[in-house]
Design an enzyme around this catalytic site. Structure first.
Site, PDB file in Angstrom:
ATOM      1  N   GLU A  31       8.281   2.077  -5.687  1.00  0.00           N
ATOM      2  CA  GLU A  31       8.092   1.609  -4.289  1.00  0.00           C
ATOM      3  C   GLU A  31       8.087   3.342  -3.590  1.00  0.00           C
ATOM      4  OE1 GLU A  31       7.724   0.391  -2.173  1.00  0.00           O
ATOM      5  OE2 GLU A  31       7.993  -2.296  -2.751  1.00  0.00           O
ATOM      6  N   ASP A  32       7.565   2.522  -2.715  1.00  0.00           N
ATOM      7  CA  ASP A  32       8.146   3.787  -1.429  1.00  0.00           C
ATOM      8  C   ASP A  32       9.096   4.055  -0.424  1.00  0.00           C
ATOM      9  OD1 ASP A  32       6.755   1.273  -0.340  1.00  0.00           O
ATOM     10  OD2 ASP A  32       6.039   2.779   1.020  1.00  0.00           O
ATOM     11  N   LYS A  83      17.584   2.927   1.872  1.00  0.00           N
ATOM     12  CA  LYS A  83      17.533   2.823   3.259  1.00  0.00           C
ATOM     13  C   LYS A  83      19.122   1.398   2.600  1.00  0.00           C
ATOM     14  CE  LYS A  83      14.487   2.715   7.281  1.00  0.00           C
ATOM     15  NZ  LYS A  83      14.086   1.869   8.142  1.00  0.00           N
ATOM     16  N   ASP A 111       3.491   3.662   6.562  1.00  0.00           N
ATOM     17  CA  ASP A 111       2.737   3.655   8.125  1.00  0.00           C
ATOM     18  C   ASP A 111       3.629   3.244   8.907  1.00  0.00           C
ATOM     19  OD1 ASP A 111       3.153   0.346   7.302  1.00  0.00           O
ATOM     20  OD2 ASP A 111       1.660   0.377   8.936  1.00  0.00           O
ATOM     21  N   ARG A 157       0.732  -1.127  -0.091  1.00  0.00           N
ATOM     22  CA  ARG A 157      -0.395  -0.082  -0.288  1.00  0.00           C
ATOM     23  C   ARG A 157       0.894   1.399   0.230  1.00  0.00           C
ATOM     24  NH1 ARG A 157      -3.874  -1.486   5.216  1.00  0.00           N
ATOM     25  NH2 ARG A 157      -2.316  -3.554   5.703  1.00  0.00           N
ATOM     26  N   GLY A 158       1.979   1.146   0.452  1.00  0.00           N
ATOM     27  CA  GLY A 158       3.115   2.268   0.853  1.00  0.00           C
ATOM     28  C   GLY A 158       3.168   3.508  -0.281  1.00  0.00           C
ATOM     29  N   ASP A 186      14.231  -1.720   0.917  1.00  0.00           N
ATOM     30  CA  ASP A 186      14.748  -1.932   2.758  1.00  0.00           C
ATOM     31  C   ASP A 186      16.372  -2.869   2.980  1.00  0.00           C
ATOM     32  OD1 ASP A 186      14.673  -2.578   5.094  1.00  0.00           O
ATOM     33  OD2 ASP A 186      13.176  -1.482   6.609  1.00  0.00           O
ATOM     34  N   ARG A 242      -0.363   7.872   7.590  1.00  0.00           N
ATOM     35  CA  ARG A 242       0.344   7.075   6.030  1.00  0.00           C
ATOM     36  C   ARG A 242      -0.557   8.310   5.591  1.00  0.00           C
ATOM     37  NH1 ARG A 242       1.087   1.361   4.160  1.00  0.00           N
ATOM     38  NH2 ARG A 242      -0.071   0.010   5.124  1.00  0.00           N
ATOM     39  N   PHE A 285      13.271   5.208  12.037  1.00  0.00           N
ATOM     40  CA  PHE A 285      11.738   4.446  11.416  1.00  0.00           C
ATOM     41  C   PHE A 285      11.236   5.286  11.176  1.00  0.00           C
ATOM     42  CE2 PHE A 285       9.156   1.714  13.954  1.00  0.00           C
ATOM     43  CZ  PHE A 285       7.927   1.617  13.504  1.00  0.00           C
ATOM     44  N   VAL A 286      10.871   5.462   9.566  1.00  0.00           N
ATOM     45  CA  VAL A 286       9.845   6.254   8.724  1.00  0.00           C
ATOM     46  C   VAL A 286       8.974   6.238   8.868  1.00  0.00           C
ATOM     47  CG1 VAL A 286      12.199   7.719   7.585  1.00  0.00           C
ATOM     48  CG2 VAL A 286      10.897   5.590   6.738  1.00  0.00           C
TER      49      VAL A 286
END
Ligand code: PRP
Length: 188
Positions: free
Chosen positions: A101-102, A133, A161, A45-46, A105, A167, A154-155
């Site tokens: 993509e948001d 990241k 979210d 969903r990001g 990671d 969000r 931690f973003v």
């Protein structure tokens, strides 16, 4: 379970995000200049906020589609199972595709999605991630375009979210837990 109290500090402002998207859109237009219509695939969903802003800056003929993947297993495993929860609506064979993509990671999600989409024989398959990241990477992979490289914080916000909240923040923030005290005995 009660939520640990936290606050959010701005890491990347809405203005900085908008300016970066303008630049990225120019680069993408150039890279896809020989294409009639590109298929822009948002990973749910990001990416929903990022893809909405990006496609409006692209000023080209775009088809928008979505795919939802979910990965399971601990972050330290070298291979994680990535399940497709919602597949694309349309075909991509022979088409020019941009995956949005948001955040990248560990890289497992994007890697699995690219493998799947590549098997459908698109003409072109590129990727854009708003955030990267690199310190967390477990799979050797980098998006074609990256908005911002960030530290291992931690973003939240701009689609991302924390426990299904935040969000809708218009900026990227970092979560700071209020009970986290600075390390004692730090060097003067
Ligand atoms: C997040 C994020 C990426 C993925 C990145 O999605 O949106 O898709 O994790 O992690 P990776 O590089 O370690 O695979 P999440 O599974 O939290 O789902 P969401 O987008 O629905 O929030």
């Amino acid at each position: 379970m009660t939520q640990r109290p936290y606050h959010i500090e701005t890491m990347i402002s809405a203005k900085a995000i908008a300016a970066r998207i303008e630049d990225l859109a120019k680069e993408i237009r150039q890279a896809y200049r020989d294409t009639d219509k590109i298929v822009v695939v948002g990973l749910l969903r990001g990416s929903f906020v990022f893809i909405a802003d990006l496609v409006r800056e692209l000023e080209m003929n775009v088809e928008v589609d979505f795919l939802e993947a979910s990965s399971y297993g601990s972050g330290t495993e070298s291979s994680r199972e990535v399940k497709i929860l919602k597949d694309l609506r349309g075909p991509i064979e022979g088409r020019d595709v941009l995956v949005v993509e948001d955040i990248v990671d560990t890289g497992h999600t994007l890697s699995a999605v690219l493998k799947l989409l590549q098997s459908r024989n698109p003409r072109k398959l590129e990727t854009i991630a708003l955030l990267d990241k690199p310190a967390r990477r477990e799979v050797d992979l980098k998006a074609t375009w990256t908005g911002f490289e960030i530290p291992d914080a931690f973003v939240v916000g701009y689609g991302i979210d924390f426990a299904q909240a935040n969000r809708n923040l218009p900026f990227i923030g970092s979560v700071v837990f209020d009970d986290e005290v600075p390390e004692a005995g730090g060097k003067a």
